[in-house]
Each structure stands twice: as structure tokens, then as C-alpha cells.
Design a protein around this motif. Structure first.
Motif, PDB file in Angstrom:
ATOM      1  N   ASP A  50      -9.080 -34.997  -0.428  1.00 43.72           N
ATOM      2  CA  ASP A  50      -9.027 -34.789  -1.877  1.00 43.72           C
ATOM      3  C   ASP A  50      -9.852 -35.835  -2.623  1.00 43.72           C
ATOM      4  O   ASP A  50     -10.529 -35.527  -3.599  1.00 43.72           O
ATOM      5  CB  ASP A  50      -7.576 -34.834  -2.375  1.00 43.72           C
ATOM      6  N   THR A  51      -9.798 -37.062  -2.169  1.00 46.70           N
ATOM      7  CA  THR A  51     -10.496 -38.163  -2.833  1.00 46.70           C
ATOM      8  C   THR A  51     -11.993 -38.139  -2.595  1.00 46.70           C
ATOM      9  O   THR A  51     -12.786 -38.338  -3.510  1.00 46.70           O
ATOM     10  CB  THR A  51      -9.914 -39.521  -2.377  1.00 46.70           C
ATOM     11  N   PHE A  52     -12.395 -37.872  -1.358  1.00 48.96           N
ATOM     12  CA  PHE A  52     -13.808 -37.962  -0.996  1.00 48.96           C
ATOM     13  C   PHE A  52     -14.517 -36.610  -0.920  1.00 48.96           C
ATOM     14  O   PHE A  52     -15.703 -36.542  -0.620  1.00 48.96           O
ATOM     15  CB  PHE A  52     -13.969 -38.745   0.313  1.00 48.96           C
ATOM     16  N   LYS A  53     -13.800 -35.542  -1.207  1.00 52.89           N
ATOM     17  CA  LYS A  53     -14.385 -34.191  -1.288  1.00 52.89           C
ATOM     18  C   LYS A  53     -15.127 -33.775  -0.018  1.00 52.89           C
ATOM     19  O   LYS A  53     -16.198 -33.167  -0.072  1.00 52.89           O
ATOM     20  CB  LYS A  53     -15.314 -34.059  -2.499  1.00 52.89           C
ATOM     21  N   THR A  54     -14.580 -34.137   1.119  1.00 56.70           N
ATOM     22  CA  THR A  54     -15.097 -33.712   2.412  1.00 56.70           C
ATOM     23  C   THR A  54     -13.926 -33.658   3.375  1.00 56.70           C
ATOM     24  O   THR A  54     -12.883 -34.264   3.111  1.00 56.70           O
ATOM     25  CB  THR A  54     -16.204 -34.647   2.933  1.00 56.70           C
ATOM     26  N   THR A  55     -14.081 -32.953   4.472  1.00 63.33           N
ATOM     27  CA  THR A  55     -12.979 -32.850   5.417  1.00 63.33           C
ATOM     28  C   THR A  55     -13.086 -33.923   6.496  1.00 63.33           C
ATOM     29  O   THR A  55     -14.190 -34.389   6.823  1.00 63.33           O
ATOM     30  CB  THR A  55     -12.943 -31.460   6.096  1.00 63.33           C
ATOM     31  N   VAL A  56     -11.960 -34.288   7.028  1.00 65.63           N
ATOM     32  CA  VAL A  56     -11.940 -35.250   8.129  1.00 65.63           C
ATOM     33  C   VAL A  56     -12.640 -34.643   9.343  1.00 65.63           C
ATOM     34  O   VAL A  56     -13.349 -35.341  10.060  1.00 65.63           O
ATOM     35  CB  VAL A  56     -10.492 -35.677   8.452  1.00 65.63           C
ATOM     36  N   LYS A  57     -12.499 -33.352   9.540  1.00 68.84           N
ATOM     37  CA  LYS A  57     -13.178 -32.679  10.654  1.00 68.84           C
ATOM     38  C   LYS A  57     -14.703 -32.836  10.526  1.00 68.84           C
ATOM     39  O   LYS A  57     -15.383 -33.103  11.520  1.00 68.84           O
ATOM     40  CB  LYS A  57     -12.792 -31.204  10.703  1.00 68.84           C
ATOM     41  N   THR A  58     -15.236 -32.691   9.321  1.00 67.83           N
ATOM     42  CA  THR A  58     -16.670 -32.896   9.096  1.00 67.83           C
ATOM     43  C   THR A  58     -17.063 -34.322   9.442  1.00 67.83           C
ATOM     44  O   THR A  58     -18.076 -34.557  10.114  1.00 67.83           O
ATOM     45  CB  THR A  58     -17.045 -32.582   7.633  1.00 67.83           C
ATOM     46  N   ILE A  59     -16.261 -35.281   9.011  1.00 69.20           N
ATOM     47  CA  ILE A  59     -16.536 -36.689   9.310  1.00 69.20           C
ATOM     48  C   ILE A  59     -16.521 -36.913  10.817  1.00 69.20           C
ATOM     49  O   ILE A  59     -17.401 -37.586  11.367  1.00 69.20           O
ATOM     50  CB  ILE A  59     -15.511 -37.617   8.609  1.00 69.20           C
TER      51      ILE A  59
ATOM     52  N   GLY B 285      -4.807 -46.362   4.630  1.00 71.94           N
ATOM     53  CA  GLY B 285      -3.511 -45.717   4.815  1.00 71.94           C
ATOM     54  C   GLY B 285      -3.470 -44.334   4.195  1.00 71.94           C
ATOM     55  O   GLY B 285      -2.415 -43.715   4.128  1.00 71.94           O
ATOM     56  N   PHE B 286      -4.610 -43.825   3.732  1.00 72.31           N
ATOM     57  CA  PHE B 286      -4.662 -42.472   3.180  1.00 72.31           C
ATOM     58  C   PHE B 286      -4.292 -41.466   4.271  1.00 72.31           C
ATOM     59  O   PHE B 286      -4.710 -41.613   5.418  1.00 72.31           O
ATOM     60  CB  PHE B 286      -6.081 -42.116   2.734  1.00 72.31           C
ATOM     61  N   SER B 287      -3.551 -40.444   3.902  1.00 67.76           N
ATOM     62  CA  SER B 287      -3.368 -39.327   4.819  1.00 67.76           C
ATOM     63  C   SER B 287      -4.696 -38.576   4.875  1.00 67.76           C
ATOM     64  O   SER B 287      -5.571 -38.768   4.005  1.00 67.76           O
ATOM     65  CB  SER B 287      -2.262 -38.397   4.318  1.00 67.76           C
ATOM     66  N   TYR B 288      -4.866 -37.717   5.854  1.00 64.24           N
ATOM     67  CA  TYR B 288      -6.099 -36.938   5.937  1.00 64.24           C
ATOM     68  C   TYR B 288      -6.291 -36.110   4.664  1.00 64.24           C
ATOM     69  O   TYR B 288      -7.393 -36.011   4.142  1.00 64.24           O
ATOM     70  CB  TYR B 288      -6.097 -36.019   7.157  1.00 64.24           C
TER      71      TYR B 288
ATOM     72  N   ASN C 232     -17.114 -34.730  13.149  1.00 62.84           N
ATOM     73  CA  ASN C 232     -18.313 -34.098  13.715  1.00 62.84           C
ATOM     74  C   ASN C 232     -19.546 -34.969  13.485  1.00 62.84           C
ATOM     75  O   ASN C 232     -20.372 -35.137  14.385  1.00 62.84           O
ATOM     76  CB  ASN C 232     -18.535 -32.704  13.122  1.00 62.84           C
ATOM     77  N   TYR C 233     -19.673 -35.530  12.272  1.00 63.55           N
ATOM     78  CA  TYR C 233     -20.786 -36.435  11.986  1.00 63.55           C
ATOM     79  C   TYR C 233     -20.747 -37.644  12.921  1.00 63.55           C
ATOM     80  O   TYR C 233     -21.772 -38.085  13.417  1.00 63.55           O
ATOM     81  CB  TYR C 233     -20.726 -36.913  10.530  1.00 63.55           C
ATOM     82  N   PHE C 234     -19.546 -38.173  13.132  1.00 62.25           N
ATOM     83  CA  PHE C 234     -19.391 -39.336  14.013  1.00 62.25           C
ATOM     84  C   PHE C 234     -19.815 -38.990  15.434  1.00 62.25           C
ATOM     85  O   PHE C 234     -20.573 -39.737  16.061  1.00 62.25           O
ATOM     86  CB  PHE C 234     -17.941 -39.833  13.978  1.00 62.25           C
ATOM     87  N   THR C 235     -19.360 -37.860  15.938  1.00 62.40           N
ATOM     88  CA  THR C 235     -19.689 -37.418  17.295  1.00 62.40           C
ATOM     89  C   THR C 235     -21.202 -37.231  17.460  1.00 62.40           C
ATOM     90  O   THR C 235     -21.765 -37.556  18.497  1.00 62.40           O
ATOM     91  CB  THR C 235     -18.960 -36.097  17.621  1.00 62.40           C
ATOM     92  N   GLN C 236     -21.842 -36.726  16.407  1.00 59.76           N
ATOM     93  CA  GLN C 236     -23.285 -36.461  16.462  1.00 59.76           C
ATOM     94  C   GLN C 236     -24.117 -37.656  15.992  1.00 59.76           C
ATOM     95  O   GLN C 236     -25.341 -37.565  15.897  1.00 59.76           O
ATOM     96  CB  GLN C 236     -23.609 -35.233  15.613  1.00 59.76           C
ATOM     97  N   ASP C 237     -23.456 -38.767  15.682  1.00 55.76           N
ATOM     98  CA  ASP C 237     -24.107 -39.996  15.219  1.00 55.76           C
ATOM     99  C   ASP C 237     -24.982 -39.743  13.988  1.00 55.76           C
ATOM    100  O   ASP C 237     -26.108 -40.221  13.882  1.00 55.76           O
ATOM    101  CB  ASP C 237     -24.921 -40.638  16.343  1.00 55.76           C
TER     102      ASP C 237
END
Length: 151
Positions: free
Chosen positions: A62-71, A54-57, A73-78
Motif C-alpha cells: 500500500d505504501t510503495f505501490k508495488t507488490t512484494v512478489k514483484t520485488i 516491521g511493515f506487513s507485506y 522477482n526483481y531480486f531473483t533476477q538482480d
């Protein structure tokens, strides 16, 4: 930091359990956690955690020190996540599983995470989740609650 409202009903709690289940074997013991972390999780794990927690983006970032956009992109590129992020995600999944077990639902655990906890020096547990040590302290507090040691 105030978290957004997180509407959950009992069928949602079952869905949350179903999302966490595939990761359980990856954190079932310290060796499995280490091995899974070093191998790296698929980026889908981070997206699954956002759904479970239930975390907001912004809170996730802030918690995981990475952006949702990066995640995404990683998902799209497997691509797989690095060991540090994988470890933090697996520890967070374990935390949510334990929290749901103790509080009875994802909703109740989410509410507790956003309330100051006496055993954590009156800190809000959510604010500690940005480090492995913080996650460990929250786990210890959950165990104290589970055994009725609230002092």
C-alpha cells in the motif's frame, strides 16, 4: 489502519542499524539521494526495508505501490528498482534512522508511527508514508520533537 505488533529487543535495534548503515551514504545529502535514486537501488533494498520497518507485506504494498512478489522477482533476477521507488525507499531509510535516533529504538519509533501526532494534524504518521511529501512532513515532525517543540 492498525499495524501488526513489532517485537524488538535491544539486540534487534543493533541489527536494524546494521541493515540501514549501507544505505546511509546514498541519502546522506540531496545530491547523493538524487544520484542513487536515478541509478536505482537493487531490489534487496526493498526487502531490507521490510525487515527494518516491521511493515506487513500489505502495508508495504500500500505504501510503495508495488507488490512484494514483484520485488522478490526483481531480486531473483538482480534487477534495479525505478527512480521513484528508489527515492521513496531511501527517504524511508533516512526516516527510520532519524526516528531511531530520537526515540532510542526501532520499537519505540514504530509505536510512534502508529500513534496520532499533534504536529501532523492528529494524523497517524504511518498513513502519510505513501508520498514523498508525507515522508517530509514526518521528518519535520521528528525534528520538532528532537528540539522539544511539541506545540
Amino acid at each position: 489502519m492498525k499495524n501488526k505488533a513489532y517485537p524488538i529487543n535491544e539486540s534487534t535495534s543493533q541489527i536494524v542499524s546494521d541493515i540501514i548503515a549501507p544505505y546511509h551514504k546514498m541519502y546522506a545529502n540531496p545530491i547523493a539521494l538524487l544520484s542513487s535514486s536515478k541509478t536505482g537501488l537493487n531490489a534487496k533494498a526493498a526487502l531490507d526495508f521490510i525487515n527494518v520497518s516491521g511493515f506487513s507485506y500489505q502495508e508495504f504494498q500500500d505504501t510503495f505501490k508495488t507488490t512484494v512478489k514483484t520485488i522478490q522477482n526483481y531480486f531473483t533476477q538482480d534487477l534495479t528498482l525505478d527512480a521513484s521507488l528508489s527515492e521513496k525507499l531511501l527517504k524511508s531509510f533516512a526516516l527510520y534512522e532519524k526516528g531511531m535516533e530520537i526515540f532510542g529504538s526501532a520499537q519505540a519509533f514504530h509505536a510512534w508511527l502508529n500513534t496520532s501526532a499533534y504536529g501532523l494534524g492528529n494524523q497517524i504518521p504511518f498513513s502519510l508514508m505513501d508520498t514523498i511529501t508525507g515522508i517530509s512532513l514526518i521528518e519535520e515532525e521528528l525534528i520538532r520533537i528532537e528540539y522539544g517543540d511539541l506545540a
